[in-house]
Design a protein around this motif. Structure first.
Motif, PDB file in Angstrom:
ATOM      1  N   GLY A  95       2.296   2.064  -3.154  1.00 23.45           N
ATOM      2  CA  GLY A  95       2.425   2.337  -4.583  1.00 23.45           C
ATOM      3  C   GLY A  95       3.485   1.500  -5.297  1.00 23.45           C
TER       4      GLY A  95
ATOM      5  N   LYS B  91       0.817  -1.229   0.000  1.00 22.69           N
ATOM      6  CA  LYS B  91       0.000   0.000   0.000  1.00 22.69           C
ATOM      7  C   LYS B  91       0.848   1.277   0.000  1.00 22.69           C
ATOM      8  CE  LYS B  91      -4.234  -1.923   0.328  1.00 22.69           C
ATOM      9  NZ  LYS B  91      -5.168  -2.057   1.404  1.00 22.69           N
TER      10      LYS B  91
ATOM     11  N   ASN C 176      -8.082 -14.042  -3.519  1.00 23.08           N
ATOM     12  CA  ASN C 176      -7.010 -13.060  -3.301  1.00 23.08           C
ATOM     13  C   ASN C 176      -7.521 -11.619  -3.437  1.00 23.08           C
ATOM     14  OD1 ASN C 176      -4.680 -11.570  -3.188  1.00 23.08           O
ATOM     15  ND2 ASN C 176      -3.507 -12.910  -4.549  1.00 23.08           N
TER      16      ASN C 176
HETATM   17  C1  LIG Z   1      -1.270  -7.193  -4.586  1.00 24.43           C
HETATM   18  C2  LIG Z   1       0.004  -6.422  -4.255  1.00 24.43           C
HETATM   19  C3  LIG Z   1       1.090  -6.783  -5.254  1.00 24.43           C
HETATM   20  C4  LIG Z   1      -0.301  -4.929  -4.323  1.00 24.43           C
HETATM   21  O1  LIG Z   1       0.906  -4.223  -4.111  1.00 24.43           O
HETATM   22  P1  LIG Z   1       0.938  -2.844  -3.295  1.00 24.43           P
HETATM   23  O2  LIG Z   1       2.290  -2.287  -3.416  1.00 24.43           O
HETATM   24  O3  LIG Z   1       0.414  -3.078  -1.929  1.00 24.43           O
HETATM   25  O4  LIG Z   1      -0.144  -2.011  -4.110  1.00 24.43           O
HETATM   26  P2  LIG Z   1      -0.116  -0.421  -4.367  1.00 24.43           P
HETATM   27  O5  LIG Z   1       0.250   0.254  -3.095  1.00 24.43           O
HETATM   28  O6  LIG Z   1       0.696  -0.119  -5.552  1.00 24.43           O
HETATM   29  O7  LIG Z   1      -1.655  -0.180  -4.670  1.00 24.43           O
HETATM   30  C5  LIG Z   1      -2.150   0.458  -5.847  1.00 24.43           C
HETATM   31  C6  LIG Z   1      -3.620   0.746  -5.617  1.00 24.43           C
HETATM   32  O8  LIG Z   1      -4.316  -0.488  -5.363  1.00 24.43           O
HETATM   33  C7  LIG Z   1      -4.918  -0.442  -4.079  1.00 24.43           C
HETATM   34  N1  LIG Z   1      -4.779  -1.746  -3.442  1.00 24.43           N
HETATM   35  C8  LIG Z   1      -3.631  -2.393  -3.178  1.00 24.43           C
HETATM   36  N2  LIG Z   1      -3.895  -3.569  -2.579  1.00 24.43           N
HETATM   37  C9  LIG Z   1      -5.247  -3.634  -2.470  1.00 24.43           C
HETATM   38  C10 LIG Z   1      -6.137  -4.580  -1.932  1.00 24.43           C
HETATM   39  N3  LIG Z   1      -5.691  -5.716  -1.371  1.00 24.43           N
HETATM   40  N4  LIG Z   1      -7.476  -4.331  -1.977  1.00 24.43           N
HETATM   41  C11 LIG Z   1      -7.946  -3.192  -2.524  1.00 24.43           C
HETATM   42  N5  LIG Z   1      -7.130  -2.230  -3.069  1.00 24.43           N
HETATM   43  C12 LIG Z   1      -5.812  -2.461  -3.019  1.00 24.43           C
HETATM   44  C13 LIG Z   1      -4.160   0.608  -3.299  1.00 24.43           C
HETATM   45  O9  LIG Z   1      -4.934   1.155  -2.252  1.00 24.43           O
HETATM   46  C14 LIG Z   1      -3.846   1.612  -4.378  1.00 24.43           C
HETATM   47  O10 LIG Z   1      -4.976   2.417  -4.646  1.00 24.43           O
HETATM   48  P3  LIG Z   1      -4.805   4.012  -4.939  1.00 24.43           P
HETATM   49  O11 LIG Z   1      -3.910   4.093  -6.172  1.00 24.43           O
HETATM   50  O12 LIG Z   1      -6.187   4.473  -5.158  1.00 24.43           O
HETATM   51  O13 LIG Z   1      -4.145   4.560  -3.723  1.00 24.43           O
HETATM   52  C15 LIG Z   1       0.482  -6.742  -2.809  1.00 24.43           C
HETATM   53  O14 LIG Z   1      -0.588  -6.537  -1.921  1.00 24.43           O
HETATM   54  C16 LIG Z   1       0.997  -8.154  -2.629  1.00 24.43           C
HETATM   55  O15 LIG Z   1       2.166  -8.442  -2.870  1.00 24.43           O
HETATM   56  N6  LIG Z   1       0.104  -9.043  -2.171  1.00 24.43           N
HETATM   57  C17 LIG Z   1       0.486 -10.417  -1.877  1.00 24.43           C
HETATM   58  C18 LIG Z   1       0.843 -11.191  -3.117  1.00 24.43           C
HETATM   59  C19 LIG Z   1      -0.194 -11.134  -4.198  1.00 24.43           C
HETATM   60  O16 LIG Z   1      -1.387 -11.258  -3.967  1.00 24.43           O
HETATM   61  N7  LIG Z   1       0.301 -10.972  -5.420  1.00 24.43           N
HETATM   62  C20 LIG Z   1      -0.514 -10.995  -6.595  1.00 24.43           C
HETATM   63  C21 LIG Z   1      -0.628 -12.399  -7.050  1.00 24.43           C
HETATM   64  S1  LIG Z   1      -1.711 -12.510  -8.462  1.00 24.43           S
END
Ligand SMILES: CC(C)(COP(=O)(O)OP(=O)(O)OC[C@H]1O[C@@H](n2cnc3c(N)ncnc32)[C@H](O)[C@@H]1OP(=O)(O)O)[C@@H](O)C(=O)NCCC(=O)NCCS
Length: 167
Positions: free
Chosen positions: A102, A100, A131
């Motif tokens: 970016g 969260k 997920n």
């Molecule tokens: C999914 C993942 C890669 C997102 O990465 P992150 O760095 O946390 O995401 P960001 O901070 O870039 O988020 C970008 C936008 O998405 C939103 N967002 C991120 N995760 C979210 C979630 N779980 N639910 C809803 N919105 C979400 C953020 O709030 C942000 O919104 P904004 O631009 O309006 O502020 C990360 O949570 C992760 O590694 N999760 C575990 C592994 C996983 O699920 N990988 C994907 C496998 S398919």
């Protein structure tokens, strides 16, 4: 540098020397996806496959201020008879403490830049049904194709491959 305060980070192309750290994150993602024993690959194989003369995949990593790798995105070229050359986003993972901020968005942006430079029409990926990352992808403009299409995902694993070559 992007981000704010303690969450500053840079995104860069992965280097051969990153392979063992990338493998660590691949294993963390497998645990997150409830398949901890599914990672069969080694750091050596990742090195050979991604950083040789004809790399099988591309990878971007995110680093924090201390130079530690805190996330990665790994993709490879794919082909669609409907869309031509596409990219498959195999893994995207940010360590829990750094989410969260970016970083995930920035890594997806790098993959999108690769797709745009190559004039590709689609980036593919799979997301597990439970997920919450689904919301993340939707926010970035992704469409859940399984809502509109009846495709199911199938694999031939090693045993099936061995049997197949004998029929
Ligand atoms: C999914 C993942 C890669 C997102 O990465 P992150 O760095 O946390 O995401 P960001 O901070 O870039 O988020 C970008 C936008 O998405 C939103 N967002 C991120 N995760 C979210 C979630 N779980 N639910 C809803 N919105 C979400 C953020 O709030 C942000 O919104 P904004 O631009 O309006 O502020 C990360 O949570 C992760 O590694 N999760 C575990 C592994 C996983 O699920 N990988 C994907 C496998 S398919």
């Amino acid at each position: 540098m992007s981000g704010c305060g303690n969450n500053d980070f840079i995104v860069r192309k992965a280097k051969k020397e990153d392979a063992s750290k990338i493998l660590e994150l691949i294993k963390e993602l497998a645990v997150f996806e409830k398949c901890p024993d599914s990672v069969k690959i080694s750091a050596k194989q990742l090195e050979e496959d991604g950083f040789g003369e004809a790399p099988a995949y591309g990878c971007f990593v995110a680093e924090n201020l201390s130079g530690n790798i805190i996330g990665f995105a790994l993709y490879f070229p794919r082909y669609s008879t409907w869309y031509g050359k596409t990219l498959f986003l195999e893994d995207l993972y940010i360590k829990a403490d750094y989410r969260k901020n970016g970083i995930g968005k920035q890594l997806v942006k790098e993959i999108a830049k690769v797709a745009k430079e190559k004039s590709l029409r689609r980036i593919d990926f799979n997301v597990l049904k439970w997920n919450p990352a689904k919301q993340f992808y939707k926010k970035l403009g992704a469409v859940n194709a399984s809502e509109n299409e009846d495709f199911e995902i199938y694999h031939f694993y090693e045993d099936a491959i061995k049997s197949l070559v004998q029929i």
